[in-house]
Structure formats: C-alpha cells, structure tokens
Write an enzyme that holds these catalytic residues in place. Sequence first.
Site: not given
Ligand code: GLU
Length: 425
Positions: A115, A155
Amino acid sequence: MVTSLDDAPNPAYICPYDMACSNLERAAQVLKLDAGIVTFLSVPRRVLTVAVPVRLDDGTLRIFAGHRVQHSNILGPYKGGTRFHPAVTLREISGLAMLMTWKCALLGIPYGGAKGGIAVDPRRLSLGELERLTRRYTTELIRDIGPQIDIPAPDVGTSSREMAWMMDTYSMSVGHAVPGVVTGKPLSIGGSKGRDLATGRGVLITVREALASLNLALAGATVAIQGFGKVGAAAALLLRQSGARVVAVSDGSGGITDPHGLDVEQLIEFTRAGGRLVNFGGAKPISNAELLTLPCDVLVPAALENQITEHNAHAIRARLVIEGANAPTTLEADHILEERGIIVLPDILANAGGVVVSYLEWVQGLSYLFWDEDKVNQELEKLMVEAYRRVERQTKALGLPWRLAAYTLAVGRVAEAFMHRGLYP
Ligand code: GLU
C-alpha cells in the site's frame, strides 16, 4: 513530515496494522503455525518513506510525506492502492499493506500485498499541484515499482487520473510505455472495462451471497451505505439496480435517509456536479454516526477505518455488515457483533472486487488482448463467488466467525508458499 511507525492521529484511533496483526495471530493459533513464521508475516518486507517536494501555485515549496509499504511478495508482485488523505501515516499504510497480502491470497490471485499513501488533502490542491505531487512521488519510487515488482492502483483520494500520471512518469523514465506498472488506468491507456465499478460489484456479489446464505432475497432487502465514493456510490447503484432498497447513504459531510429507498442515480448526478449529500434535500438528513445504527438488513461501511467500534457496536441494528472499506470494524467491535449474532463479511473478502479486476487488467495488458465488459464481469463473479464459498465452508467446518475463517485461508496459503519456497539463503 510525519514518519514514525508509532504515530497515531488520536488516542481513540485503532490502527489497521494492530488489527491485522491480531487477526494474523488468531489465525496462526487455529493453524498451529510456527511462531517464527508468524513474526515473519507480521513485519513488512520493505518500508519506504520519501520526501515529496512540490512547488505550490503561489510559489512556496512544500514537502509531503510519501510512503510505500511492501508487506509480502511471496505469492507474486506486491500489489495495492495509493491513498491521498490527510490522516495517512506509515503505520496505517503498513496495516493496509498487510490486508492486501491476505486479500490477494484469499482470492487466489498471484500477488503479494502493498500500500502507498501521501499525507495530503487532495481537495486543497489545484490540478497542477496534484499532478506534480503524483509525478514526484512516482519518481521517488521508480526503482521500487514495476509490472513484476510492485503495482500501485487507486485507493481513497486517487483515481484513474492519478494512475495515468503514474503510468506516464514511470514510462517516461524507462523510455517506453509500460501500462502494467499500475492498474485502475483510463481505458485509453490500457485500463480494463468494468474496473471503475469493480469494488462496488464485488460488494454486490458478497451482499447477494450472504443474504442467500440466510435464505433472504436481495430484492427488497434494505441497505445502508456509509461512504459515497468509488466503492459506496458504485455499490449503491448496483444494489439498487439489482432490486435492493438503499435506505441511507453518506459522504464526509453527513448523510441522508429515506426508508422507502433513495434514488441513487439522482444522488450520483448530484454529487458528480459537486453537491454534498447533506445539501441534497428531499430526504431526511442524518449524521454518519446515525447512519451506522439505522435499522436495515445490510450495513455497508464503505469509507474509512475505525467506524464500527466498541462505542457503537452495541447499537448496530443491521443483520449483516459487509465491509466495503478496509478495516472499518475494530477488534472490540468484532467481538461485540459476534456475540450479538451479527455476521461481518470481512474487508479481505467483501471489497476484493477492486483488486480482482486490477488483476484482470494486468493480465489483459500483459497479453495485449482486451476483453469486453461481460467477460470481465464474469471472471470477477467467478473469483468472488468461489472465494465466498471457500470462506463459508471454512466458517462452518471450523465454527469460526467469517473474518477469522477468511484469515485462516489467506494466512494458510501464504504460510504454505513460504514453507515450499524456504528461507533464502
Ligand atoms: N485500493 C483497493 C484495495 O484496497 C484496490 C487495490 C488494487 O487494485 O491493487 O483493495
């Protein structure tokens, strides 16, 4: 710049990192995992904090703190979103990175977890400032991301627009177009059909399956949704189109409720034009706190972490909680809801639709072959329903709450891969 692993914005805030570690430990106990492996899995493999200097439009120079936490790449490249929000901290991002590892493992997609985030309120920056911020952040991470290394995505506070800037910055640096470096891109540069609604569609599938497990129909079921962004608004729209009654929604300004059901299409138009939900009129205004305790069949927290806590878990009146957000329910609240017989479908299952279609986007990009929306949605449906059934079977077989059952499957998969690969050197 705030960079300490121990900073917390307020004392009542329970960090997703602590929640994810506790759940890991509980799952490890069920699985009887070796203590060394548990420690190994609770520590992120790489933690990056970078200074992101930006020249603001008024000429001043401001330094933002940017983070990227790469929790695990045992199963494949690191994968996870990029958050732009004023409350971002390194510790929060570390927890959200760990959740991505479990989410990808649970869904059976070949990724690890990561993240990223910048402590910034993107609404207070001009378009130009936001672009410079995103491009400089990407530049600082240039050696640490890549289609086989670490693949960012949207996100909270970011969207396909920021992904396009990230893709372009990376591509300019290596000298050729590299669409696979990020997912959640605009369609014209290698995005996937269906990605924009994907997390909401995953929430819809989870709500439908969970109601069916209780012998309840989706048609006519009442749903309250906290958050009206990429996840909440999409889930509201798809749930309404599938016959559910969306009785309340909210954004950062507060919410509105109508027991007869809200006109979600109209609300989306209103918020797209810049409207805040409290100013909508035509429905009863409520606070975000009130929304969480409305009587309804399904409550979907789809905003931020720490929303259902020991302070309001006793007052929740939904039969099912479907976590559209990451870490919206604290550990204490989990226990209270469990005692009260309220089923919680955890984030690592319920909001996995986004990363599943990110995976499908990446696969399409790597194979230079793009699918129509029906095919994308079919694959999403298949992966989500299979994961749901695996967790349901585990819940029943081991007599565990859904979150713990999901963790045992996800952690078990990563631990097994670790044992096969062994420790290098
Ligand atoms: N931000 C989204 C999550 O928390 C998607 C992450 C992604 O597609 O890599 O799952």
